[in-house]
Design an enzyme around this catalytic site. Structure first.
Site, PDB file in Angstrom:
ATOM      1  N   GLU A  36      26.167  30.459 -15.196  1.00 25.23           N
ATOM      2  CA  GLU A  36      27.285  31.024 -14.415  1.00 25.23           C
ATOM      3  C   GLU A  36      27.163  30.638 -12.938  1.00 25.23           C
ATOM      4  O   GLU A  36      28.142  30.316 -12.265  1.00 25.23           O
ATOM      5  CB  GLU A  36      27.303  32.552 -14.556  1.00 25.23           C
ATOM      6  N   SER A  83      -1.083  33.336  19.024  1.00 24.50           N
ATOM      7  CA  SER A  83      -1.965  33.429  17.862  1.00 24.50           C
ATOM      8  C   SER A  83      -2.510  34.867  17.802  1.00 24.50           C
ATOM      9  O   SER A  83      -1.996  35.741  18.505  1.00 24.50           O
ATOM     10  CB  SER A  83      -3.080  32.394  18.030  1.00 24.50           C
ATOM     11  N   GLU A 117       0.047  44.617   7.412  1.00 23.60           N
ATOM     12  CA  GLU A 117       0.793  43.588   6.659  1.00 23.60           C
ATOM     13  C   GLU A 117      -0.168  42.579   6.064  1.00 23.60           C
ATOM     14  O   GLU A 117      -1.181  42.260   6.681  1.00 23.60           O
ATOM     15  CB  GLU A 117       1.703  42.792   7.613  1.00 23.60           C
ATOM     16  N   LYS A 119      -1.719  39.140   5.465  1.00 26.50           N
ATOM     17  CA  LYS A 119      -1.742  37.908   6.247  1.00 26.50           C
ATOM     18  C   LYS A 119      -1.602  36.756   5.257  1.00 26.50           C
ATOM     19  O   LYS A 119      -2.533  36.407   4.532  1.00 26.50           O
ATOM     20  CB  LYS A 119      -3.055  37.809   7.025  1.00 26.50           C
ATOM     21  N   ASP A 121      -1.370  33.215   3.657  1.00 23.89           N
ATOM     22  CA  ASP A 121      -2.039  31.954   3.962  1.00 23.89           C
ATOM     23  C   ASP A 121      -1.056  30.794   3.782  1.00 23.89           C
ATOM     24  O   ASP A 121      -1.038  30.112   2.764  1.00 23.89           O
ATOM     25  CB  ASP A 121      -3.259  31.794   3.045  1.00 23.89           C
ATOM     26  N   ARG A 140       4.999  25.888  14.294  1.00 26.64           N
ATOM     27  CA  ARG A 140       4.437  26.504  15.499  1.00 26.64           C
ATOM     28  C   ARG A 140       3.958  25.459  16.502  1.00 26.64           C
ATOM     29  O   ARG A 140       4.084  25.650  17.708  1.00 26.64           O
ATOM     30  CB  ARG A 140       3.276  27.421  15.095  1.00 26.64           C
ATOM     31  N   GLU A 176       6.324  33.115   7.677  1.00 34.22           N
ATOM     32  CA  GLU A 176       5.317  32.249   7.077  1.00 34.22           C
ATOM     33  C   GLU A 176       5.921  31.563   5.859  1.00 34.22           C
ATOM     34  O   GLU A 176       6.447  32.229   4.968  1.00 34.22           O
ATOM     35  CB  GLU A 176       4.150  33.154   6.645  1.00 34.22           C
ATOM     36  N   TYR A 228       8.252  38.285   9.366  1.00 35.19           N
ATOM     37  CA  TYR A 228       7.636  39.541   9.794  1.00 35.19           C
ATOM     38  C   TYR A 228       7.974  39.980  11.204  1.00 35.19           C
ATOM     39  O   TYR A 228       7.994  41.153  11.480  1.00 35.19           O
ATOM     40  CB  TYR A 228       6.108  39.500   9.618  1.00 35.19           C
ATOM     41  N   LYS A 319      -9.815  39.685   8.987  1.00 37.99           N
ATOM     42  CA  LYS A 319     -10.032  38.534   8.091  1.00 37.99           C
ATOM     43  C   LYS A 319     -10.895  38.974   6.915  1.00 37.99           C
ATOM     44  O   LYS A 319     -11.933  39.602   7.111  1.00 37.99           O
ATOM     45  CB  LYS A 319     -10.770  37.420   8.838  1.00 37.99           C
ATOM     46  N   CYS A 413     -35.501  34.399 -29.142  1.00 36.52           N
ATOM     47  CA  CYS A 413     -34.733  35.419 -28.430  1.00 36.52           C
ATOM     48  C   CYS A 413     -35.637  36.180 -27.458  1.00 36.52           C
ATOM     49  O   CYS A 413     -36.674  36.701 -27.871  1.00 36.52           O
ATOM     50  CB  CYS A 413     -34.126  36.389 -29.446  1.00 36.52           C
ATOM     51  N   CYS A 416     -36.178  39.906 -28.750  1.00 36.39           N
ATOM     52  CA  CYS A 416     -36.886  40.318 -29.959  1.00 36.39           C
ATOM     53  C   CYS A 416     -37.794  39.245 -30.544  1.00 36.39           C
ATOM     54  O   CYS A 416     -38.496  39.496 -31.522  1.00 36.39           O
ATOM     55  CB  CYS A 416     -35.889  40.775 -31.024  1.00 36.39           C
ATOM     56  N   CYS A 431     -29.042  34.842 -31.204  1.00 34.71           N
ATOM     57  CA  CYS A 431     -30.281  35.357 -31.781  1.00 34.71           C
ATOM     58  C   CYS A 431     -30.012  35.676 -33.250  1.00 34.71           C
ATOM     59  O   CYS A 431     -28.966  36.206 -33.605  1.00 34.71           O
ATOM     60  CB  CYS A 431     -30.680  36.616 -31.030  1.00 34.71           C
ATOM     61  N   CYS A 436     -32.864  43.015 -33.753  1.00 32.93           N
ATOM     62  CA  CYS A 436     -32.957  42.727 -32.318  1.00 32.93           C
ATOM     63  C   CYS A 436     -32.467  43.923 -31.501  1.00 32.93           C
ATOM     64  O   CYS A 436     -31.345  44.399 -31.713  1.00 32.93           O
ATOM     65  CB  CYS A 436     -32.100  41.501 -31.994  1.00 32.93           C
TER      66      CYS A 436
HETATM   67  S1  IVH Z   1       1.838  38.114  13.265  1.00 35.69           S
HETATM   68  C1  IVH Z   1       1.261  36.747  17.829  1.00 35.69           C
HETATM   69  N1  IVH Z   1       1.946  38.623  10.726  1.00 35.69           N
HETATM   70  O1  IVH Z   1      -1.534  34.265  10.786  1.00 35.69           O
HETATM   71  C2  IVH Z   1       0.939  36.345  16.456  1.00 35.69           C
HETATM   72  N2  IVH Z   1       0.998  36.567  11.395  1.00 35.69           N
HETATM   73  O2  IVH Z   1      -4.005  33.861  12.387  1.00 35.69           O
HETATM   74  C3  IVH Z   1       1.888  36.962  15.513  1.00 35.69           C
HETATM   75  N3  IVH Z   1       0.293  35.140   9.566  1.00 35.69           N
HETATM   76  O3  IVH Z   1      -0.224  32.087  13.191  1.00 35.69           O
HETATM   77  C4  IVH Z   1       1.522  36.682  14.136  1.00 35.69           C
HETATM   78  N4  IVH Z   1       0.916  36.480   7.942  1.00 35.69           N
HETATM   79  O4  IVH Z   1       0.826  32.060  10.883  1.00 35.69           O
HETATM   80  C5  IVH Z   1       1.561  37.738  11.642  1.00 35.69           C
HETATM   81  N5  IVH Z   1       2.179  39.206   8.500  1.00 35.69           N
HETATM   82  C6  IVH Z   1       1.799  38.326   9.431  1.00 35.69           C
HETATM   83  C7  IVH Z   1       1.214  37.090   9.103  1.00 35.69           C
HETATM   84  C8  IVH Z   1       0.813  36.227  10.141  1.00 35.69           C
HETATM   85  C9  IVH Z   1       0.386  35.327   8.234  1.00 35.69           C
HETATM   86  C10 IVH Z   1      -0.316  33.953  10.217  1.00 35.69           C
HETATM   87  C11 IVH Z   1       0.528  33.366  11.299  1.00 35.69           C
HETATM   88  C12 IVH Z   1      -0.387  33.288  12.476  1.00 35.69           C
HETATM   89  C13 IVH Z   1      -1.726  33.398  11.873  1.00 35.69           C
HETATM   90  C14 IVH Z   1      -2.720  33.994  12.863  1.00 35.69           C
END
Ligand code: IVH
Length: 706
Positions: A36, A83, A117, A119, A121, A140, A176, A228, A319, A413, A416, A431, A436
């Site tokens: 659809e 950062s 929140e 983080k 990757d 970035r 992200e 975010y 971390k 074994c 035993c 065994c 045993c």
């Molecule tokens: S806040 C001023 N929120 O983590 C920095 N970052 O190690 C604001 N990342 O460069 C970042 N999830 O790429 C924020 N929920 C989250 C995130 C997040 C992943 C990354 C982001 C940042 C890196 C910092």
């Protein structure tokens, strides 16, 4: 269609498609089928082709467009993309909270908790919407200037080309872009098939896909995104909400995808709990996370705290401890599981990994150790993902000193002293000991089970109790139990003790096939136990039979015969059997009743067409007389009945020297047997053809010699 009408329909279609994209990619709750949806897209494309004057950049048909770029343009971010500072343990989070509270001290009311929140990757992107329309997407870069990846961003289906509400002015959001673990695996599988190099992890795959110069390639890559932070909202009606939590709600209302697992926390303790929770559960998520970002909820407070050149002061990244770590193998031990499998285990120098201290890792089996060449004394990389038991990922051979010792599986074994055995084609070494201690509970539970010796009341809990209290060491011990032994046991009344002893006593009357199955000899299931006892009639004859004698029984192959021989070679098992014999268990089958069928124990194969019967009728008659009918000829076949135009089975029978009956001979056999059966039911006792029926049925007949 008239132009005005077309324009109206185009707008309707776009709105509908955007809504279904939102339902599908963001809420994961589609309302229409793929077919659809495709029909709506097709109709829109056709109308836009007919009326190109109505094509706009935010049309859903325009996600993938334009030629591959030579290089990405560099763009300046409207404000720096900073950062984060990191916290490597929860103490650092508590310190972060203390510092902030101190700063807030003159105006404590401004402090309204945190947002935790995941983080993600992946890689940061900043999206610019002008009056609700996506106009730019950038990476970035160095935080001040990034690469313009708008064409690629537009191919990501969970990113709206147009916000759901008309949002006037300029909006900058940060998020992200990532690839789910499943999409990553799928992509690598495809690349492997195509002979291309593989991506090391989902993050690299996402980055590689977003930085493709040809957006058509990015479009094939299943990228996703979470947003975010609302960084900027300039415009007449703009009104930044007071908290980060409300800002995320606003992003959601605009149709941007926001991570559903964010949590509002009123204290740092709640933040710590949130961090611990996700550190533990990270492996259950469809996407990879490498930590938790903790943000002060009040945007005014965030503003007041300001930032260093690198990072804001009111946000911190907790971390996770890495899922991999280096350590040394101190020793390789062997564990015997409850089913008798020997599992090598590495004893490690304790190391912190994925949030806990690890001192041992499973090595699975001897092949695994050989493949990875793991030796005692080696430096290894271990990995602990989620709740899974840690594993040795690889050895670091560069760190060898020459003193490392290779591993060999023990020949007996470790629990035993019984012999161990590795079946061809299997990785596990087992065994063979019936007594045993590592397997005792499991073996006793099997022995007493309903389909084995059926000893009511002897289930896992009772076996556990009896073994733990030292009352029994193996199943034979059940027959030495006394009322006195049971009297002192908790939750064991006089009545239940009496019932248990009675059930044990009753089990002595079980026929030997049940006992044979109850022994738990590998490959000897219920059916094979029945066949063996049916043929030999006596367990002692089975236990003393040679491999060849055992294999003479229909359906008993080499694996079963060898397994029985191996069982009997173990002194411990012979002692166990003697204990059972002394307890009075039945080793011999009852004398056969006169009703035994005349063809029992005989195997027939039918080939070619019979005049008097259909194939099914002939099979039914034979089975009624106790014969087995199989489809292929082997040395174990007693008779091949050859009808008109017999197939290759006939030749095989001749080659193997198996008796072949013509249809006439077959009919004579049936008549003969019927007559015998009748005379038998009239009073005579059918003279059974030897023990186990291993001779030809009846007396000398024409069907015997060929
Ligand atoms: S806040 C001023 N929120 O983590 C920095 N970052 O190690 C604001 N990342 O460069 C970042 N999830 O790429 C924020 N929920 C989250 C995130 C997040 C992943 C990354 C982001 C940042 C890196 C910092």
């Amino acid at each position: 269609m008239e132009a005005g009408e077309a324009k109206k329909r185009i707008e309707q279609l776009r709105a509908a498609i955007e809504r279904h994209d939102y339902l599908y990619y963001i809420l994961d709750a589609p309302e229409i089928s793929d077919a659809e949806y495709d029909a709506l897209m097709k109709e829109l494309s056709a109308l836009e082709a007919a009326y190109p004057q109505f094509v706009t950049v935010d049309s859903p048909t325009q996600r993938v467009g334009g030629a591959p770029a030579e290089a990405f343009r560099t763009v300046a971010h409207p404000l720096p993309l900073l950062s984060l500072n990191n916290a490597y343990d929860t103490d650092e989070l508590i310190e972060f909270d203390r510092r902030l509270k101190k700063q807030a001290a003159p105006e404590p009311l401004i402090f309204v908790g945190y947002v935790g929140e995941q983080k993600i990757d992946g890689l940061t992107v900043a999206l610019l919407y002008q009056d609700g329309v996506l106009v730019r997407g950038a990476t970035r870069g160095d935080g001040l200037r990034g690469e313009d990846v708008t064409a690629n961003i537009r191919t990501i289906r969970s990113i709206p080309l147009r916000l759901q509400k008309r949002v006037p002015g300029r909006v900058l959001v940060r998020g992200e872009v990532f690839m789910t673990k499943d999409s990553f695996q799928e992509l690598n599988r495809e690349r492997e098939r195509a002979g291309q190099s593989l991506f090391a992890n989902p993050r690299n795959a996402a980055a590689g896909s977003l930085r493709q110069l040809d957006p058509a390639v990015t479009a094939t890559r299943s990228l996703d995104a979470f947003f975010y932070d609302l960084l900027l909202w300039e415009g007449a009606a703009s009104a930044l909400p007071p908290t980060h939590w409300e800002a995320q709600t606003l992003l959601r209302e605009w149709g941007l995808k926001v991570n559903p697992y964010s949590r509002l926390c009123s204290s740092i303790k709640e933040v710590v709990d949130y961090c611990r929770e996700w550190e533990e559960k990270r492996s259950t998520l469809p996407w990879e996370i490498d930590g938790v970002v903790v943000k002060v909820n009040s945007l005014a407070f965030q503003e007041r705290m300001g930032a260093t050149a690198k990072a804001p002061r009111a946000k911190i990244a907790y971390k996770f401890s890495p899922e991999e770590a280096f350590t040394r193998v101190r020793e390789i031990l062997v564990n015997v599981g409850r089913t008798g499998v020997l599992t090598p285990l590495a004893i490690l120098e304790p190391v912190r990994v994925a949030g806990s201290t690890v001192g041992r890792a499973t090595l699975h089996n001897e092949d695994y150790i050989r493949e990875k060449d793991i030796r005692t004394g080696d430096v290894v990389v271990i990995r602990k993902a989620g709740e899974i038991i840690p594993e040795v990922v690889r050895v670091v051979p560069e760190r060898r000193t020459g003193a490392e010792k290779p591993f060999t599986m023990p020949a007996v074994c470790p629990a035993c002293g019984a012999a161990v055995y590795r079946e061809p084609g299997e990785a596990a070494v087992r065994c063979l000991g019936a007594s045993c201690p590592a397997q005792q509970k499991e073996r006793i539970i099997h022995f007493a089970a309903k389909n084995a010796m059926d000893i009511e009341g002897v289930g896992p809990a009772v076996v556990n109790l009896l073994v733990e209290k030292g009352l029994i060491k193996d199943a034979a011990g059940l027959y030495d139990l006394t009322a006195g032994d049971l009297a002192g046991l908790e939750r064991f009344g006089a009545k239940s003790a009496e019932n248990l002893l009675a059930a044990v006593e009753r089990s002595k009357e079980n026929p030997p096939e049940r006992l044979l199955f109850a022994l738990g000899i590998r490959h000897v299931g219920e059916e094979m136990a029945r066949r063996l006892v049916g043929y030999f009639r006596d367990l002692d004859r089975i236990f003393t039979a040679t491999k060849e004698e055992l294999m003479a029984v229909p359906e008993i192959g080499e694996a079963i015969a060898e397994s029985i021989r191996r069982y009997m070679e173990e002194a411990q098992n012979r002692e166990f059997l003697e204990k059972l014999r002394r307890a009075g268990l039945k080793f011999k089958a009852e004398e056969r009743k006169a009703t035994a069928e005349p063809l029992s124990g005989k195997t027939f194969v039918l080939t070619g067409a019979l005049a008097a019967f259909t194939r099914e009728e002939a099979e039914e008659v034979l089975r009624g007389l106790g014969a087995r009918v199989t489809s292929s000829v082997s040395k174990k076949t007693d008779y091949v009945v050859a009808g008109e135009s017999p197939g290759s089975k006939y030749q095989k029978a001749v080659d193997l020297g198996v008796t072949v009956l013509t249809e006439d001979e077959f009919l004579r056999l049936l008549t003969d047997l019927r007559q015998r059966k009748e005379s038998q039911t009239k009073g005579g006792i059918y003279d059974e053809a030897g023990e186990g029926g291993s001779q030809a049925p009846g007396g000398a007949g024409p069907f015997r010699a060929q």
